[in-house]
Motif scaffolding. Structure first.
Motif, PDB file in Angstrom:
ATOM      1  N   TYR A 123     -13.539  13.274  -6.049  1.00  0.00           N
ATOM      2  CA  TYR A 123     -12.243  13.122  -6.699  1.00  0.00           C
ATOM      3  C   TYR A 123     -12.064  14.109  -7.855  1.00  0.00           C
ATOM      4  CZ  TYR A 123     -10.329   9.177  -4.126  1.00  0.00           C
ATOM      5  OH  TYR A 123      -9.775   8.396  -3.141  1.00  0.00           O
ATOM      6  N   ILE A 124     -13.166  14.426  -8.539  1.00  0.00           N
ATOM      7  CA  ILE A 124     -13.073  15.397  -9.635  1.00  0.00           C
ATOM      8  C   ILE A 124     -12.628  16.753  -9.107  1.00  0.00           C
ATOM      9  CG2 ILE A 124     -14.474  16.791 -11.233  1.00  0.00           C
ATOM     10  CD1 ILE A 124     -15.994  14.229 -11.939  1.00  0.00           C
ATOM     11  N   VAL A 125     -13.250  17.219  -8.029  1.00  0.00           N
ATOM     12  CA  VAL A 125     -12.892  18.518  -7.455  1.00  0.00           C
ATOM     13  C   VAL A 125     -11.449  18.510  -6.955  1.00  0.00           C
ATOM     14  CG1 VAL A 125     -13.418  20.200  -5.654  1.00  0.00           C
ATOM     15  CG2 VAL A 125     -15.286  19.054  -6.883  1.00  0.00           C
ATOM     16  N   LYS A 126     -11.064  17.466  -6.223  1.00  0.00           N
ATOM     17  CA  LYS A 126      -9.684  17.381  -5.718  1.00  0.00           C
ATOM     18  C   LYS A 126      -8.685  17.355  -6.870  1.00  0.00           C
ATOM     19  CE  LYS A 126     -11.028  14.860  -1.518  1.00  0.00           C
ATOM     20  NZ  LYS A 126     -10.981  13.568  -0.807  1.00  0.00           N
ATOM     21  N   PHE A 127      -8.993  16.563  -7.876  1.00  0.00           N
ATOM     22  CA  PHE A 127      -8.115  16.424  -9.039  1.00  0.00           C
ATOM     23  C   PHE A 127      -7.905  17.780  -9.729  1.00  0.00           C
ATOM     24  CE2 PHE A 127      -8.265  15.074 -13.752  1.00  0.00           C
ATOM     25  CZ  PHE A 127      -6.892  15.151 -13.883  1.00  0.00           C
ATOM     26  N   LEU A 128      -8.972  18.543  -9.904  1.00  0.00           N
ATOM     27  CA  LEU A 128      -8.853  19.826 -10.599  1.00  0.00           C
ATOM     28  C   LEU A 128      -7.962  20.796  -9.842  1.00  0.00           C
ATOM     29  CD1 LEU A 128     -12.506  20.376 -11.910  1.00  0.00           C
ATOM     30  CD2 LEU A 128     -10.475  19.779 -13.246  1.00  0.00           C
ATOM     31  N   TYR A 129      -8.107  20.858  -8.534  1.00  0.00           N
ATOM     32  CA  TYR A 129      -7.292  21.794  -7.762  1.00  0.00           C
ATOM     33  C   TYR A 129      -5.835  21.343  -7.668  1.00  0.00           C
ATOM     34  CZ  TYR A 129     -11.183  24.808  -6.618  1.00  0.00           C
ATOM     35  OH  TYR A 129     -12.229  25.701  -6.711  1.00  0.00           O
ATOM     36  N   ILE A 130      -5.594  20.034  -7.615  1.00  0.00           N
ATOM     37  CA  ILE A 130      -4.207  19.528  -7.664  1.00  0.00           C
ATOM     38  C   ILE A 130      -3.580  19.859  -9.016  1.00  0.00           C
ATOM     39  CG2 ILE A 130      -2.798  17.435  -7.713  1.00  0.00           C
ATOM     40  CD1 ILE A 130      -4.784  16.228  -5.667  1.00  0.00           C
ATOM     41  N   LEU A 131      -4.371  19.682 -10.082  1.00  0.00           N
ATOM     42  CA  LEU A 131      -3.874  19.943 -11.432  1.00  0.00           C
ATOM     43  C   LEU A 131      -3.531  21.419 -11.626  1.00  0.00           C
ATOM     44  CD1 LEU A 131      -3.266  18.783 -14.221  1.00  0.00           C
ATOM     45  CD2 LEU A 131      -5.672  19.085 -14.816  1.00  0.00           C
ATOM     46  N   LEU A 132      -4.341  22.306 -11.061  1.00  0.00           N
ATOM     47  CA  LEU A 132      -4.042  23.741 -11.135  1.00  0.00           C
ATOM     48  C   LEU A 132      -2.641  24.032 -10.624  1.00  0.00           C
ATOM     49  CD1 LEU A 132      -7.316  25.463  -9.833  1.00  0.00           C
ATOM     50  CD2 LEU A 132      -6.320  25.771 -12.083  1.00  0.00           C
ATOM     51  N   LYS A 133      -2.324  23.483  -9.462  1.00  0.00           N
ATOM     52  CA  LYS A 133      -1.008  23.722  -8.865  1.00  0.00           C
ATOM     53  C   LYS A 133       0.119  23.140  -9.712  1.00  0.00           C
ATOM     54  CE  LYS A 133      -1.404  24.516  -4.048  1.00  0.00           C
ATOM     55  NZ  LYS A 133      -1.092  24.064  -2.683  1.00  0.00           N
ATOM     56  N   GLN A 134      -0.118  21.952 -10.255  1.00  0.00           N
ATOM     57  CA  GLN A 134       0.892  21.305 -11.097  1.00  0.00           C
ATOM     58  C   GLN A 134       1.201  22.140 -12.338  1.00  0.00           C
ATOM     59  OE1 GLN A 134       2.785  18.485 -10.880  1.00  0.00           O
ATOM     60  NE2 GLN A 134       2.114  18.225  -8.764  1.00  0.00           N
ATOM     61  N   LEU A 135       0.199  22.874 -12.822  1.00  0.00           N
ATOM     62  CA  LEU A 135       0.379  23.691 -14.030  1.00  0.00           C
ATOM     63  C   LEU A 135       0.823  25.112 -13.709  1.00  0.00           C
ATOM     64  CD1 LEU A 135      -2.769  22.517 -16.052  1.00  0.00           C
ATOM     65  CD2 LEU A 135      -0.384  21.850 -16.432  1.00  0.00           C
ATOM     66  N   GLY A 136       1.140  25.364 -12.443  1.00  0.00           N
ATOM     67  CA  GLY A 136       1.674  26.669 -12.064  1.00  0.00           C
ATOM     68  C   GLY A 136       0.615  27.721 -11.815  1.00  0.00           C
ATOM     69  N   LEU A 137      -0.618  27.312 -11.610  1.00  0.00           N
ATOM     70  CA  LEU A 137      -1.703  28.251 -11.338  1.00  0.00           C
ATOM     71  C   LEU A 137      -2.052  28.227  -9.858  1.00  0.00           C
ATOM     72  CD1 LEU A 137      -3.903  27.298 -14.410  1.00  0.00           C
ATOM     73  CD2 LEU A 137      -2.595  29.405 -14.160  1.00  0.00           C
ATOM     74  N   ASP A 138      -2.839  29.212  -9.448  1.00  0.00           N
ATOM     75  CA  ASP A 138      -3.253  29.311  -8.053  1.00  0.00           C
ATOM     76  C   ASP A 138      -4.639  28.703  -7.873  1.00  0.00           C
ATOM     77  OD1 ASP A 138      -4.579  31.014  -5.689  1.00  0.00           O
ATOM     78  OD2 ASP A 138      -2.403  30.961  -5.426  1.00  0.00           O
ATOM     79  N   GLU A 139      -4.901  28.150  -6.676  1.00  0.00           N
ATOM     80  CA  GLU A 139      -6.225  27.585  -6.423  1.00  0.00           C
ATOM     81  C   GLU A 139      -7.331  28.609  -6.634  1.00  0.00           C
ATOM     82  OE1 GLU A 139      -6.381  25.785  -2.573  1.00  0.00           O
ATOM     83  OE2 GLU A 139      -5.610  23.860  -3.294  1.00  0.00           O
ATOM     84  N   GLN A 140      -7.048  29.878  -6.331  1.00  0.00           N
ATOM     85  CA  GLN A 140      -8.052  30.933  -6.465  1.00  0.00           C
ATOM     86  C   GLN A 140      -8.377  31.258  -7.925  1.00  0.00           C
ATOM     87  OE1 GLN A 140      -9.929  32.538  -4.054  1.00  0.00           O
ATOM     88  NE2 GLN A 140      -9.119  30.865  -2.794  1.00  0.00           N
ATOM     89  N   ASP A 141      -7.600  30.720  -8.853  1.00  0.00           N
ATOM     90  CA  ASP A 141      -7.884  30.942 -10.283  1.00  0.00           C
ATOM     91  C   ASP A 141      -9.129  30.175 -10.728  1.00  0.00           C
ATOM     92  OD1 ASP A 141      -5.762  32.669 -10.700  1.00  0.00           O
ATOM     93  OD2 ASP A 141      -4.358  31.034 -11.102  1.00  0.00           O
ATOM     94  N   LEU A 142      -9.557  29.199  -9.918  1.00  0.00           N
ATOM     95  CA  LEU A 142     -10.764  28.432 -10.232  1.00  0.00           C
ATOM     96  C   LEU A 142     -11.733  28.520  -9.062  1.00  0.00           C
ATOM     97  CD1 LEU A 142     -12.371  26.394 -12.000  1.00  0.00           C
ATOM     98  CD2 LEU A 142     -11.149  24.557 -10.791  1.00  0.00           C
ATOM     99  N   LYS A 143     -12.911  29.063  -9.341  1.00  0.00           N
ATOM    100  CA  LYS A 143     -13.959  29.135  -8.328  1.00  0.00           C
ATOM    101  C   LYS A 143     -15.174  28.387  -8.852  1.00  0.00           C
ATOM    102  CE  LYS A 143     -12.328  33.596  -6.625  1.00  0.00           C
ATOM    103  NZ  LYS A 143     -12.638  35.035  -6.430  1.00  0.00           N
TER     104      LYS A 143
END
Length: 764
Positions: A738-758
């Motif tokens: 859930y932590i990993v899923k939450f972080l990637y969902i949050l990235l999109k909500q804040l206008g960032l791309d999934e690739q911004d976090l590796k």
């Protein structure tokens, strides 16, 4: 609040009828010229309206002549013989101290005009309380509480005995002072110079008459204990009057320890301010980086709370916030000597270090490197506790300096790349020494790993002798890197091949500002000086006949700044010089090479530049792939995998997170846990997109297909909250998936791309 806060409107007359103490745990006087100038400007604007009214201008309203200068929080200590009340200043000490200085300067001036005037007597009564009906020298109206106290007492005592305190301040400024003392005395001189604009003696009296009745405050008497007092400050901050980070952290600490410990630990906190010369926030950051976790930016209150709840409790082996915070202050107090040592080589002399080690500290300080601080702090600590030998200590110390000099200064790599290397080094130390008061020696494996981290970065960037030659030539100039130029010239002054006279090198580094960096060919020779084939005219450099700067020059006129950069600011035209003949005469132990007027051509500068470059390369001061040999290729990343998107197929509980990359910058994880990953990424996202983050919190953000709230402004919505500031809370009670899923969902909500976090993960 009305029950324990009593506001009153005060003027200067009301204010200076009391006697004030600034507690030791408060920060020293820090207002600079700009704040003093603004206060005096505000007073003078209202004063002019006052004078206009006195001269019959009926358009000036009474309220226009009043000046409200802010709020003063005071806590009553005691009433002294029904003559005056003694207060602690809780907030407002900067303004109160500045107004005290204004009255002191007025008394200094008016005493010379007429020492028997009523205004003189009135100001004396403000500045010194009476004992047996006489102004008492020791009953000063204001007692500062920290490193500013001695100099303020000297000012008071000189003024009391009738001496000119402006002359005293100017004389004192010629001496070696700490930054706080120097700042306070400069303000004394500035205020005195400000009053020079007054054209006649009467204006001083009019000004005093004005300020004592028309400069106003809201004085708030605090009728509560210190626990509540510190909570008031946090409340004030949350409502738009920001305190500095270190003050918020102090308030948080003392809200969470027993009041019975206040006397001891407020004194310790005040002593830390003194010992760090009012750089306690910097020390706190260095301490945390050295021992617990490498925060890359400043440590905010929410960061500190997270440290207390997680890292500190484990580091000190404590089980309550009270015990953790006391252990934190105790250990900070115990180790502050190392912080002083890394910035002041004089403080290192009693530690039994070799002249080579002392010289490395000295060169690091001249170059003004910040990234080495935490490592050097920890090395001093480990050496003191016999966790590494003098030889190991010196080896890492030297290697770290050689690396940052090579990588960041000579080869102009970005500071954040340098920082990442020092983060990796500290992570090696954290793994070996995870707790306070470890008695474990640094292992040979960790020692070798630290050296390998530095070497690997040099190897990855293909830094060899030729790239070092180019780097010295282009980057170590008077304009671009003056401090490092001074380091290299100091080093070469006492270096022959690879042999260095560290005794003399250390001596010259100790001289600090007594040694300057100067030009051999001057920047502005006289037009008729036949020793030089150029001169400067406004924004141009004029080349004379016989010049050798440019062969077959089409024009003899060059842009001045371009001429400086290409010919005069290069390292071959720079030299060390004494700041004065007196300093030179008093230092017979060291001799600095001098140049006469026969060194006056571009050809000589170019040759000296080449000679300096080759001397630096041959000295082996810098790290190069030509010398470091084979570098170990072992790294965590090669046995791990990287995800850069929301991977619903992977079962993350079977993996440990090792590190992550966010917007191109790498971050290591100390504990290899998803909770740590969540904390660090959330803080970065919050600092990057604070307003959008707060908007999600106000909407009670639910990222999953359920009613569970993950981000909210209401702490009761969250099962295990992670606090960001005082009004945003994030859920921490989550599984790894859930932590990993939450972080990637949050990235999109804040206008960032999934690739911004590796995220780099390794199978368990």
């Amino acid at each position: 609040m009305d029950q324990f806060l009593t506001p009153e409107e005060w003027n200067i007359d009301n204010l200076f009828k009391g006697k004030y103490i600034i507690p030791i745990y408060q920060r020293p006087y820090s207002w600079g010229e700009s704040e003093v100038k603004q206060l005096l400007k505000d007073i003078y604007s209202s004063y002019q309206l006052f004078i206009a009214s006195q001269n019959g201008d009926t358009n000036v309203k009474n309220e226009e002549m009043l000046l409200f200068t802010g709020t003063l929080f005071i806590k009553t200590n005691r009433n002294v013989k029904n003559e005056y009340t003694e207060y602690d200043i809780v907030d407002g000490q900067q303004r109160t101290t500045t107004l005290t200085l204004v009255l002191m300067i007025l008394l200094n001036i008016l005493t010379k005009i007429d020492s028997d005037d009523d205004a003189v007597k009135e100001i004396k009564n403000y500045l010194w309380k009476k004992v047996d009906r006489k102004n008492n020298k020791d009953a000063r109206v204001l007692t500062l509480g920290n490193i500013d106290q001695p100099i303020m007492i000297e000012l008071f005592d000189n003024l009391f005995s009738g001496k000119d305190i402006v002359q005293f301040a100017n004389n004192k400024l010629e001496e070696k002072l700490n930054d706080v003392e120097e700042n306070l005395l400069k303000n004394v001189v500035y205020i005195a110079n400000y009053f020079d604009q007054f054209e006649d003696e009467n204006e001083y009296y009019n000004y005093f008459d004005y300020i004592k009745n028309n400069v106003r405050f809201i004085a708030i008497k605090v009728q509560t204990n210190l626990v509540k007092l510190f909570s008031i400050f946090e409340s004030i901050n949350s409502k738009g009057k920001p305190l500095e980070d270190i003050d918020l952290i102090k308030s948080y600490i003392f809200q969470n320890i027993e009041e019975s410990d206040y006397d001891e630990y407020l004194t310790k906190w005040g002593n830390l301010i003194t010992e760090t010369n009012d750089n306690l926030m910097d020390y706190l950051i260095v301490y945390v980086r050295a021992n617990v976790s490498y925060y890359r930016n400043s440590i905010k209150l929410h960061n500190f709370k997270s440290l207390v709840e997680n890292n500190f409790a484990e580091y000190y082996s404590t089980d309550t916030a009270q015990k953790t915070l006391l252990a934190f202050i105790d250990d900070m107090s115990k180790n502050v000597k190392y912080y002083k040592m890394i910035s002041d080589i004089n403080a290192l002399e009693s530690e039994g270090l070799s002249k080579k080690a002392l010289s490395i500290f000295g060169m690091n300080n001249v170059a003004d490197y910040n990234h080495t601080k935490a490592l050097y702090f920890k090395l001093l600590d480990m050496r003191d506790n016999n966790q590494l030998s003098d030889q190991e200590f010196e080896r890492i110390l030297e290697y770290a300096f050689r690396f940052i000099l090579t990588f960041q200064s000579i080869c102009s790599r970005e500071s954040k790349q340098t920082l990442s290397v020092f983060v990796d080094v500290q992570n090696e130390i954290y793994k070996e020494l995870p707790k306070c008061d470890n008695e474990i020696d640094l292992s040979q494996k960790t020692f070798d790993s630290i050296i390998n981290i530095f070497n690997k970065k040099i190897s990855e960037n293909a830094i060899n002798d030729e790239s070092l030659r180019n780097g010295i030539r282009t980057t170590i100039t008077y304009r671009r890197n003056k401090k490092v130029a001074k380091v290299l010239l100091s080093y070469l002054e006492y270096c022959s091949g690879q042999s260095v006279d560290y005794t003399k090198l250390y001596w010259i580094l100790k001289l600090g500002k007594d040694i300057h960096l100067d030009h051999i060919l001057p920047q502005n020779p006289k037009p008729n000086d036949e020793n030089f084939r150029y001169y400067i005219a406004e924004n141009s450099a004029i080349l004379k006949d016989g010049q050798d700067f440019i062969e077959n020059a089409v024009s003899n006129v060059l842009n001045k700044e371009d001429f400086y950069d290409e010919f005069l600011h290069v390292i071959g035209n720079l030299r060390l010089s004494w700041s004065s003949d007196n300093i030179k005469k008093s230092n017979n132990f060291v001799i600095i090479k001098e140049f006469d007027d026969s060194f006056n051509t571009s050809k000589q500068v170019k040759q000296r530049t080449n000679d300096i470059i080759e001397s630096v390369i041959n000295s082996k001061l810098l790290l190069s792939t030509n010398d470091i040999g084979e570098v170990s290729s072992i790294s965590v990343g090669e046995t791990s995998s990287v995800i850069g998107f929301r991977d619903d197929e992977k079962i993350f509980k079977n993996y440990n997170p090792i590190s992550f990359e966010f917007l191109g910058e790498s971050f290591n994880l100390d504990k290899y846990t998803y909770a740590e990953l969540l904390d660090k990424v959330i803080v970065l996202l919050y600092e990057l997109e604070k307003s959008e983050f707060k908007e999600l919190a106000s909407q009670k953000f639910k990222p999953m297909d359920s009613d569970r709230i993950y981000i909210s402004t209401d702490i009761s919505d969250i099962r295990k909250p992670f606090a960001l500031d005082n009004d945003v809370f994030v859920e921490k009670n989550l599984s790894s998936d859930y932590i990993v899923k939450f972080l990637y969902i949050l990235l999109k909500q804040l206008g960032l791309d999934e690739q911004d976090l590796k995220i780099e993960i390794k199978e368990k």
